[in-house]
Motif scaffolding. Sequence first.
Motif, PDB file in Angstrom:
ATOM      1  N   PRO A   1       0.885  -1.128   0.069  1.00 42.42           N
ATOM      2  CA  PRO A   1      -0.005   0.039   0.138  1.00 42.42           C
ATOM      3  C   PRO A   1       0.640   1.404   0.075  1.00 42.42           C
ATOM      4  O   PRO A   1       0.359   2.422  -0.523  1.00 42.42           O
ATOM      5  CB  PRO A   1      -0.801  -0.181   1.341  1.00 42.42           C
ATOM      6  CG  PRO A   1      -0.739  -1.501   1.652  1.00 42.42           C
ATOM      7  CD  PRO A   1       0.543  -2.093   1.025  1.00 42.42           C
TER       8      PRO A   1
ATOM      9  N   LYS B   1      -3.452   2.535  -5.934  1.00 37.54           N
ATOM     10  CA  LYS B   1      -4.543   1.724  -6.345  1.00 37.54           C
ATOM     11  C   LYS B   1      -5.101   1.833  -7.738  1.00 37.54           C
ATOM     12  O   LYS B   1      -5.026   2.835  -8.536  1.00 37.54           O
ATOM     13  CB  LYS B   1      -5.608   2.394  -5.377  1.00 37.54           C
ATOM     14  CG  LYS B   1      -5.351   2.091  -3.943  1.00 37.54           C
ATOM     15  CD  LYS B   1      -6.508   2.662  -2.903  1.00 37.54           C
ATOM     16  CE  LYS B   1      -6.180   2.235  -1.584  1.00 37.54           C
ATOM     17  NZ  LYS B   1      -7.293   2.637  -0.583  1.00 37.54           N
TER      18      LYS B   1
ATOM     19  N   LYS C   1      -9.421   2.449  -6.178  1.00 40.55           N
ATOM     20  CA  LYS C   1     -10.193   1.466  -5.330  1.00 40.55           C
ATOM     21  C   LYS C   1      -9.465   0.418  -4.691  1.00 40.55           C
ATOM     22  O   LYS C   1      -9.411  -0.147  -3.774  1.00 40.55           O
ATOM     23  CB  LYS C   1     -11.505   1.256  -5.411  1.00 40.55           C
ATOM     24  CG  LYS C   1     -12.378   2.466  -5.922  1.00 40.55           C
ATOM     25  CD  LYS C   1     -13.797   2.042  -6.405  1.00 40.55           C
ATOM     26  CE  LYS C   1     -14.915   3.338  -6.634  1.00 40.55           C
ATOM     27  NZ  LYS C   1     -16.204   2.852  -6.999  1.00 40.55           N
TER      28      LYS C   1
ATOM     29  N   GLN D   1      -6.458  -2.076  -4.165  1.00 43.35           N
ATOM     30  CA  GLN D   1      -4.820  -1.828  -4.106  1.00 43.35           C
ATOM     31  C   GLN D   1      -4.136  -2.969  -5.057  1.00 43.35           C
ATOM     32  O   GLN D   1      -4.312  -4.029  -4.875  1.00 43.35           O
ATOM     33  CB  GLN D   1      -4.702  -2.152  -2.656  1.00 43.35           C
ATOM     34  CG  GLN D   1      -3.242  -2.104  -2.300  1.00 43.35           C
ATOM     35  CD  GLN D   1      -2.467  -0.761  -2.527  1.00 43.35           C
ATOM     36  OE1 GLN D   1      -2.966   0.287  -1.957  1.00 43.35           O
ATOM     37  NE2 GLN D   1      -1.424  -0.765  -3.232  1.00 43.35           N
ATOM     38  N   GLN D   2      -3.061  -2.377  -5.578  1.00 46.58           N
ATOM     39  CA  GLN D   2      -2.290  -3.247  -6.475  1.00 46.58           C
ATOM     40  C   GLN D   2      -1.300  -3.955  -5.675  1.00 46.58           C
ATOM     41  O   GLN D   2      -0.969  -3.535  -4.357  1.00 46.58           O
ATOM     42  CB  GLN D   2      -1.349  -2.433  -7.322  1.00 46.58           C
ATOM     43  CG  GLN D   2      -2.069  -2.081  -8.651  1.00 46.58           C
ATOM     44  CD  GLN D   2      -1.268  -1.329  -9.727  1.00 46.58           C
ATOM     45  OE1 GLN D   2       0.013  -2.131  -9.867  1.00 46.58           O
ATOM     46  NE2 GLN D   2      -1.493  -0.154 -10.155  1.00 46.58           N
TER      47      GLN D   2
END
Length: 334
Positions: A121, A126, A130, A132-133
């Motif tokens: 994070p 994101k 929205k 999160q990668q």
Amino acid sequence: MILKDKILTTSNSAKIQAGQKQELDVAFYLRRAFKDHPQVFVFNDLKFKHNDETAQIDHLIVYTYGFILIESKSITGEVTINEHQEWSRSYRGNWQGMPSPIKQVELQLAVLKSLLRANAPLLLPKIFGKLQQGFGGREWQSVCAISSNAIINRDHTPKVTEERLVKSEFIADKLLQMMKLPASAPNALHFLSTNVRPWFNEESLGKICQFILEKNISPNLQEPSYVSAKISESESFYDEALIATKQTITEQVKPKSDLIKEITLACKQCNSATNLLPLSGRYGYFVKCGNCSANTPMKSPCPECSSTNTKTSKRKENYSLVCKDCEISTPIKL
């Protein structure tokens, strides 16, 4: 680009000296190949802790599509690996077993992967603001660089191991083969490709590299590890030292007790020493005067030896002038 060089220590141990020389050899070839490469970031001699585990990495490559760890192994004589991936080495005609450098670097890779995933994070954006990668789909690879004067017996070496074993002088060729980098950094149009490799954008690469530098544990806690605020402008201040000490292995980092002076900056136009805003640009760090808006470089001759062979470095919010000739670091007062 080279973001961290090998920090050398003086030792009477022949084994430690040989190990350091091997790491310097590999670092030398990495510098020759990637010092100006915009998609490849090189770290030498990293150490960090995560989840009660300590990882010590000889060389780390962070690139557009992932990570490659390099284990440097000094071997004089012959090395052989059997079908069970067990390593043996000869020394003065005597054979003995040795730990597998491949397994060693795999353990370091696992700790690095866990550390980065735990901090996703902070490092990755994101999707659509929205979702999160994560680091899924990124490439995690490792390779072992053996001394150039070693003899590698590849007759019975398993292919999976042989592909990850290379002599020092071929390390750059091997890395380019593994990375498969395009001529230019990928962009949104790459999503139209039928064979998309997940990549890090420029912002994410910068955050990841800065995070790694901040997590690194300095071998001398009294000596800060100087890092650049902007990855794109990072240059090592050990350029000459790296080559000069390849043969002697006697370089030492100067202790903090050498920081005996302090540089006070003043605007070059109005001579004001207050209301100065530190910034970084194409040509390095500078201050912008809040009174007359003039820009003044932080770089100056060394106050200790008057050498102009200096570089400005940053550690968090603190700046220092590092002299490459007398090796003294002087704090810059803002």
